[in-house]
Design a protein around this motif. Structure first.
Motif, short mmCIF file in Angstrom:
data_model
loop_
_atom_site.label_atom_id
_atom_site.label_comp_id
_atom_site.label_asym_id
_atom_site.label_seq_id
_atom_site.Cartn_x
_atom_site.Cartn_y
_atom_site.Cartn_z
N ALA A 19 26.10 31.74 -13.88
CA ALA A 19 26.75 32.77 -13.08
C ALA A 19 28.12 33.10 -13.64
CB ALA A 19 26.87 32.30 -11.63
N LEU A 20 28.85 32.08 -14.10
CA LEU A 20 30.19 32.30 -14.64
C LEU A 20 30.14 33.22 -15.85
CD1 LEU A 20 32.95 29.65 -15.00
CD2 LEU A 20 32.37 31.05 -16.96
N GLU A 21 29.27 32.94 -16.79
CA GLU A 21 29.17 33.76 -18.00
C GLU A 21 28.73 35.18 -17.68
OE1 GLU A 21 30.16 33.09 -20.99
OE2 GLU A 21 30.84 31.11 -20.38
N ALA A 22 27.72 35.30 -16.82
CA ALA A 22 27.20 36.62 -16.49
C ALA A 22 28.24 37.47 -15.75
CB ALA A 22 25.94 36.48 -15.62
N LEU A 23 28.97 36.84 -14.84
CA LEU A 23 29.95 37.59 -14.07
C LEU A 23 31.18 37.94 -14.89
CD1 LEU A 23 29.58 35.75 -10.67
CD2 LEU A 23 29.00 38.14 -11.16
N LYS A 24 31.56 37.09 -15.82
CA LYS A 24 32.65 37.45 -16.73
C LYS A 24 32.29 38.71 -17.52
CE LYS A 24 34.50 34.53 -19.41
NZ LYS A 24 34.54 33.45 -20.40
N ASP A 25 31.03 38.77 -17.95
CA ASP A 25 30.58 39.97 -18.67
C ASP A 25 30.61 41.20 -17.77
OD1 ASP A 25 30.18 38.53 -21.00
OD2 ASP A 25 28.04 38.23 -20.66
N ARG A 26 30.24 41.02 -16.49
CA ARG A 26 30.26 42.15 -15.57
C ARG A 26 31.69 42.65 -15.35
NH1 ARG A 26 25.42 43.13 -12.61
NH2 ARG A 26 26.61 44.85 -11.70
N ILE A 27 32.63 41.71 -15.25
CA ILE A 27 34.04 42.09 -15.07
C ILE A 27 34.52 42.86 -16.29
CG2 ILE A 27 36.39 41.18 -14.90
CD1 ILE A 27 35.24 38.90 -13.20
N LYS A 28 34.12 42.40 -17.47
CA LYS A 28 34.52 43.07 -18.70
C LYS A 28 33.93 44.48 -18.77
CE LYS A 28 34.56 40.50 -22.30
NZ LYS A 28 34.14 39.69 -23.47
N ASP A 29 32.67 44.61 -18.33
CA ASP A 29 32.00 45.92 -18.37
C ASP A 29 32.51 46.87 -17.27
OD1 ASP A 29 30.49 45.04 -20.49
OD2 ASP A 29 28.78 44.46 -19.26
N GLU A 30 32.96 46.27 -16.15
CA GLU A 30 33.44 47.07 -15.02
C GLU A 30 34.84 46.61 -14.63
OE1 GLU A 30 30.28 47.80 -11.93
OE2 GLU A 30 29.30 46.17 -13.02
N PRO A 31 35.84 46.82 -15.48
CA PRO A 31 37.16 46.26 -15.25
C PRO A 31 37.87 46.82 -14.02
CG PRO A 31 37.22 47.82 -17.07
CD PRO A 31 35.78 47.60 -16.73
N ASP A 32 37.45 47.98 -13.54
CA ASP A 32 38.13 48.60 -12.40
C ASP A 32 37.48 48.27 -11.06
OD1 ASP A 32 39.69 49.80 -14.34
OD2 ASP A 32 38.42 51.59 -14.42
#
Length: 351
Positions: free
Chosen positions: A80-93
């Protein structure tokens, strides 16, 4: 680091991270080999055999564990940590909430613990810090306060101003006049590190679990300037060098150092960088090498004041009797780093 079988079995039972990457256990009854930190149920002493490297375990016919992934360079972390970090990077706003996590199939409490364990902050705090960093960068580059506010996902102008003020100590309209340090998280095989830099060089590089980190950040803010998460060429260069170091391909860092201290502290930090990889010094030995034989205690204090781990290798200082002395990043990490560097030096001497 002792590596007899009895010591390794004790380390297996304790899930001692100091041996991660330096010792592996094969379980005869399953034909699988694991890291000593594997969370799986522990086998009986009579059913295990230890190996010094992954190749030796595979040559003996053991298969890698799917749970602890011993073939991976980095230690396994929450998916979950890795996947959510990627989501934050893809959707920074995006402004994330517990409902968002549930909609993605994650348990919010599990995600909160994973981020707290790895970075010392919750998922929501991690996402907010990235979002505010984006906003500060937008203002620094000449964007309007309104644009930055919308980028950060704030509907209320006053709420955005309050958040930025807490972050950098000034109102948003005046941020272009303030010096801003940039922060990033760097993931390593032995835990996440917080890195802070600007055009002058690296100001801080510390493990997330270091107890003194909050006070170090506060001191850096007071001495140099405000800190915001974002992208910076100096941090990209640092991440590249840190990655090569942990891969065993970099023995000396060339990244500029910009941490501030007294003249004596700076001289100690410079002396630390002169200790060859694979070697250690006591405080007394370091003081004598600096032609300050009476200053062993002062050297120890300056060593402890260093806030750029690994690059300024304070972990290479040990007790006069060879014991592991205090290390803010935890003693097991100090042992890991010294063993990692011993192997690097040995490989270099044989090539």
């Amino acid at each position: 680091m002792p590596r007899d079988d009895d010591t390794l079995f004790d380390a297996l039972l304790a899930r001692d991270p100091a041996y991660d990457g330096f010792a592996y256990v094969g379980v005869k009854t399953t034909g699988i080999f694991c890291r000593l930190t594997c969370p799986a149920r522990k086998p009986k002493r009579s059913n295990v055999v230890f190996f010094s490297c992954r190749d030796a375990a595979r040559d003996a016919g053991f298969r890698p564990c799917l749970r602890c992934k011993p073939l991976a360079v980095a230690r396994p972390v929450s998916g979950a940590l890795e996947a959510l970090k990627d989501r934050i990077k893809d959707e920074p706003d995006r402004r994330w909430s517990a409902a968002d996590l549930k909609a993605l199939g994650y348990d919010p409490s599990t995600v909160r613990r994973a981020f707290q364990r790895e970075y010392g902050v919750t998922f929501v705090q991690y996402a907010r810090s990235q979002r505010l960093g984006q906003a500060v960068n937008r203002l620094q580059q000449g964007g309007t306060v309104l644009d930055a506010q919308l980028d950060a996902g704030y509907e209320s102008g006053s709420g955005f101003r309050d958040a930025i003020t807490r972050l950098i100590g000034d109102a948003p309209v005046r941020t272009t006049a303030r010096r801003i340090l940039t922060a990033q998280w760097l993931d390593t095989p032995i835990g996440a590190m917080l890195a802070v830099a600007d055009d002058a060089g690296v100001h801080l590089l510390e493990f997330a679990e270091r107890k003194a980190l909050p006070s170090e950040i506060k001191r850096l803010h007071e001495r140099v300037g405000a800190i915001a998460f974002g992208r910076h060429a100096m941090l990209d260069a640092l991440a590249e060098q840190v990655g090569r170091y942990f891969a065993g391909r970099l023995a000396a860092f060339s990244i500029p150092i910009a941490q501030k201290g007294t003249d004596f502290e700076a001289s100690v930090w410079a002396a630390l960088q002169q200790i060859p990889i694979g070697q250690t010094r006591s405080y007394g030995e370091l003081a004598r090498e600096m032609n300050r034989p009476e200053a062993a205690r002062a050297v120890a204090r300056a060593n402890g004041a260093n806030q750029i781990a690994i690059v300024v290798p304070c972990h290479r200082v040990i007790g006069a009797d060879g014991s592991m002395t205090g290390y803010g990043g935890k003693i097991w990490r100090k042992q890991w780093l010294l063993e990692h560097e011993r192997r690097m030096a040995q490989t270099s001497s044989q090539s």
